[in-house]
Design an enzyme around this catalytic site. Sequence first.
Site, PDB file in Angstrom:
ATOM      1  N   GLY A  10      18.341   9.157   1.011  1.00  0.00           N
ATOM      2  CA  GLY A  10      17.791   7.807   0.841  1.00  0.00           C
ATOM      3  C   GLY A  10      18.009   6.988   2.100  1.00  0.00           C
ATOM      4  N   LEU A 218      28.529  -3.843 -10.968  1.00  0.00           N
ATOM      5  CA  LEU A 218      27.667  -4.662 -11.829  1.00  0.00           C
ATOM      6  C   LEU A 218      28.306  -6.028 -12.072  1.00  0.00           C
ATOM      7  CD1 LEU A 218      26.406  -2.193 -14.614  1.00  0.00           C
ATOM      8  CD2 LEU A 218      25.390  -2.726 -12.422  1.00  0.00           C
ATOM      9  N   PHE A 223      28.677 -11.903 -11.529  1.00  0.00           N
ATOM     10  CA  PHE A 223      29.440 -13.142 -11.251  1.00  0.00           C
ATOM     11  C   PHE A 223      28.764 -13.968 -10.148  1.00  0.00           C
ATOM     12  CE2 PHE A 223      33.859 -13.574 -13.044  1.00  0.00           C
ATOM     13  CZ  PHE A 223      33.689 -12.672 -14.074  1.00  0.00           C
ATOM     14  N   CYS A 273      19.083  -6.489  -6.283  1.00  0.00           N
ATOM     15  CA  CYS A 273      20.285  -6.201  -7.067  1.00  0.00           C
ATOM     16  C   CYS A 273      20.560  -7.114  -8.251  1.00  0.00           C
ATOM     17  CB  CYS A 273      21.512  -6.236  -6.149  1.00  0.00           C
ATOM     18  SG  CYS A 273      21.615  -4.769  -5.138  1.00  0.00           S
TER      19      CYS A 273
HETATM   20  C1  UDX Z   1      23.754  -9.028  -3.312  1.00  0.00           C
HETATM   21  C2  UDX Z   1      25.283  -9.117  -3.228  1.00  0.00           C
HETATM   22  O1  UDX Z   1      25.662 -10.311  -2.523  1.00  0.00           O
HETATM   23  C3  UDX Z   1      25.839  -7.886  -2.530  1.00  0.00           C
HETATM   24  O2  UDX Z   1      27.253  -7.909  -2.533  1.00  0.00           O
HETATM   25  C4  UDX Z   1      25.344  -6.651  -3.263  1.00  0.00           C
HETATM   26  O3  UDX Z   1      25.785  -5.485  -2.612  1.00  0.00           O
HETATM   27  C5  UDX Z   1      23.840  -6.643  -3.350  1.00  0.00           C
HETATM   28  O4  UDX Z   1      23.369  -7.844  -3.954  1.00  0.00           O
HETATM   29  P1  UDX Z   1      21.754  -9.465  -1.599  1.00  0.00           P
HETATM   30  O5  UDX Z   1      20.890  -9.425  -2.812  1.00  0.00           O
HETATM   31  O6  UDX Z   1      21.391  -8.626  -0.434  1.00  0.00           O
HETATM   32  O7  UDX Z   1      23.255  -9.060  -1.980  1.00  0.00           O
HETATM   33  O8  UDX Z   1      21.839 -10.981  -1.054  1.00  0.00           O
HETATM   34  P2  UDX Z   1      22.647 -12.292  -1.528  1.00  0.00           P
HETATM   35  O9  UDX Z   1      23.128 -12.965  -0.308  1.00  0.00           O
HETATM   36  O10 UDX Z   1      23.631 -12.022  -2.569  1.00  0.00           O
HETATM   37  O11 UDX Z   1      21.483 -13.219  -2.116  1.00  0.00           O
HETATM   38  C6  UDX Z   1      20.805 -12.905  -3.326  1.00  0.00           C
HETATM   39  C7  UDX Z   1      19.852 -14.024  -3.701  1.00  0.00           C
HETATM   40  O12 UDX Z   1      20.564 -15.197  -4.097  1.00  0.00           O
HETATM   41  C8  UDX Z   1      18.929 -14.474  -2.562  1.00  0.00           C
HETATM   42  O13 UDX Z   1      17.639 -14.706  -3.073  1.00  0.00           O
HETATM   43  C9  UDX Z   1      19.576 -15.745  -2.078  1.00  0.00           C
HETATM   44  O14 UDX Z   1      18.667 -16.609  -1.453  1.00  0.00           O
HETATM   45  C10 UDX Z   1      20.096 -16.322  -3.383  1.00  0.00           C
HETATM   46  N1  UDX Z   1      21.218 -17.275  -3.202  1.00  0.00           N
HETATM   47  C11 UDX Z   1      22.386 -16.867  -2.644  1.00  0.00           C
HETATM   48  C12 UDX Z   1      21.082 -18.582  -3.657  1.00  0.00           C
HETATM   49  O15 UDX Z   1      20.035 -18.966  -4.189  1.00  0.00           O
HETATM   50  N2  UDX Z   1      22.144 -19.447  -3.498  1.00  0.00           N
HETATM   51  C13 UDX Z   1      23.328 -19.063  -2.943  1.00  0.00           C
HETATM   52  O16 UDX Z   1      24.235 -19.895  -2.865  1.00  0.00           O
HETATM   53  C14 UDX Z   1      23.452 -17.730  -2.498  1.00  0.00           C
HETATM   54  P1  ADP Z   2      18.052   0.621  -1.469  1.00  0.00           P
HETATM   55  O1  ADP Z   2      17.890  -0.860  -1.323  1.00  0.00           O
HETATM   56  O2  ADP Z   2      18.859   0.987  -2.681  1.00  0.00           O
HETATM   57  O3  ADP Z   2      18.540   1.292  -0.233  1.00  0.00           O
HETATM   58  P2  ADP Z   2      15.344   1.566  -0.890  1.00  0.00           P
HETATM   59  O4  ADP Z   2      14.145   1.576  -1.802  1.00  0.00           O
HETATM   60  O5  ADP Z   2      15.317   0.712   0.315  1.00  0.00           O
HETATM   61  O6  ADP Z   2      16.585   1.214  -1.835  1.00  0.00           O
HETATM   62  O7  ADP Z   2      15.668   3.051  -0.407  1.00  0.00           O
HETATM   63  C1  ADP Z   2      15.736   4.169  -1.224  1.00  0.00           C
HETATM   64  C2  ADP Z   2      15.110   5.363  -0.478  1.00  0.00           C
HETATM   65  O8  ADP Z   2      15.374   6.547  -1.243  1.00  0.00           O
HETATM   66  C3  ADP Z   2      13.596   5.310  -0.290  1.00  0.00           C
HETATM   67  O9  ADP Z   2      13.294   5.382   1.090  1.00  0.00           O
HETATM   68  C4  ADP Z   2      13.069   6.549  -1.062  1.00  0.00           C
HETATM   69  O10 ADP Z   2      11.970   7.175  -0.434  1.00  0.00           O
HETATM   70  C5  ADP Z   2      14.278   7.454  -1.066  1.00  0.00           C
HETATM   71  N1  ADP Z   2      14.284   8.455  -2.146  1.00  0.00           N
HETATM   72  C6  ADP Z   2      14.036   8.266  -3.457  1.00  0.00           C
HETATM   73  N2  ADP Z   2      14.162   9.425  -4.150  1.00  0.00           N
HETATM   74  C7  ADP Z   2      14.491  10.382  -3.260  1.00  0.00           C
HETATM   75  C8  ADP Z   2      14.776  11.807  -3.345  1.00  0.00           C
HETATM   76  N3  ADP Z   2      14.743  12.446  -4.510  1.00  0.00           N
HETATM   77  N4  ADP Z   2      15.080  12.459  -2.194  1.00  0.00           N
HETATM   78  C9  ADP Z   2      15.120  11.797  -1.011  1.00  0.00           C
HETATM   79  N5  ADP Z   2      14.884  10.490  -0.867  1.00  0.00           N
HETATM   80  C10 ADP Z   2      14.571   9.776  -1.965  1.00  0.00           C
END
Ligand code: UDX
Ligand code: ADP
Length: 459
Positions: A10, A218, A223, A273
Amino acid sequence: MKITKICCIGAGYVGGPTMAVIAKKNPNIQVTIVDINQERIDAWNTEDLSKLPIYEPGLAEIVGETRNKNLFFSTDINKAIDESEMIFISVNTPTKTYGKGKGMAADLKYVELCARNIADVAKTDKIVVEKSTLPVRTAEAIKSILHNTGNNVKFSILSNPEFLAEGTAIKDLLAPDRVLIGGESKDAIEALANIYGSWVPQEQILRTNVWSSELSKLTANAFLAQRISSINAISELCEHTEANVNEVARAIGMDSRIGPKFLNASIGFGGSCFQKDILNLVYIARSYGLNEVADYWEQVIVLNDHQKRRFSDKLISTLYNTVSGKKIALLGWAFKKDTNDTRESAAIYVTDHLLSEQANIAVYDPKVPSSKVYDDLNYLQTRTEEENNSLVETFDNPYDAINDAHAIAIMTEWDEFKTYDWTKIFDIMKKPAFIFDGRNILNKEEMSQIGFEYSSIGK
Ligand code: UDX
Ligand code: ADP
């Protein structure tokens, strides 16, 4: 257990940056990132480092330093599995769009395919690390697939959730608050702890059982998202009173028990996420009959959906209850600044609502390509692709996007938006010129002085 070769399945937002940093910090380990997507692998191998498939500050430099030295990108998945002692599974785990658990549970088909691929190919003992965010007890399923191959290979399964946030991935990886490793085999845990130990102090490397590790990921995301929904709930109350949500956030954030982070009221959280992980948590709780627990966490999503909806509702009602045929310029399409990722971005849902009200949408984002904007809208299947094509236009330049617009909606907090020539922008817009600042990045007094009708969140 000495690790000399690592494979990561991936090459996405998690696998790419994480492996790049592991390779940089462990020059003696060969790291190969594999993916089924040839186009993505080609993009990772492209000579021009500004064309990598993922934009993350600092990433291109590290890939430039390590690529083809001890970091490799390939589509030869079987070869990489065969050669490696440690295999990370870092594939996508989207919310299911069909069947049981549709709209709630994580779709584990890609993870399962990886496990089966490893089971088929492995001839020597392997440590398998789940890096993708997964529901609790997924490691158990992986274990069951791997242990039933009948080829006498010994697999140790570890859970090592990723806590990096996009836009700050490299910074987060280089100086993590903690690294979490869940597993049964002490040797396997220590082998992985050693790899991180090249740059992370041992006391920041937590060892737990597998299920605690899976559930911690999760819970951390739930949180964090809950804080955003909490402050967003207060933002609506602020808009009906004389309170200012920034002042409230500052006042409560100075309480050391609460802390100042993740209290920015916004148009609602997006990203791959938060929503997915909370839905997972809700689904798992409900599947154990824990309805109060499920309802409690589900409300974080309900409030987030409400926040996005009330933003577009307010825009429509302010524009005299109709946006039909009006040009609305959207600044930003990414779910946050400093990334080209658009998964679950609030911009998608706001646009979808405005399009249903027959608005014309003009989009400018500094990093998101035009094709992604249309893909995101088409994926919703609210209207035909032709309709999306005719109602939405994307621009390479913010001033062209804004020219002749009735309103601007700020969707992403890109720093460059703050430095625009807002007087020039006022001049090229229809009057009254409205700004709806979904990120509270502009100064109300300055904007009003120029002549804008400015509204933001929670004020
Ligand atoms: C999140 C977690 O922070 C990270 O630890 C986990 O591994 C993956 O998910 P990410 O989704 O990449 O990371 O970004 P993050 O900075 O958490 O922001 C998520 C969303 O919340 C964004 O849309 C951001 O704009 C929003 N946000 C964040 C707010 O609206 N207000 C804030 O105060 C902080
Ligand atoms: P993340 O944010 O979790 O990294 P992405 O969608 O950016 O998710 O990346 C996941 C990657 O995993 C994609 O590039 C997809 O093509 C790859 N992938 C999915 N299934 C398989 C598989 N069976 N073997 C190899 N690569 C895979």
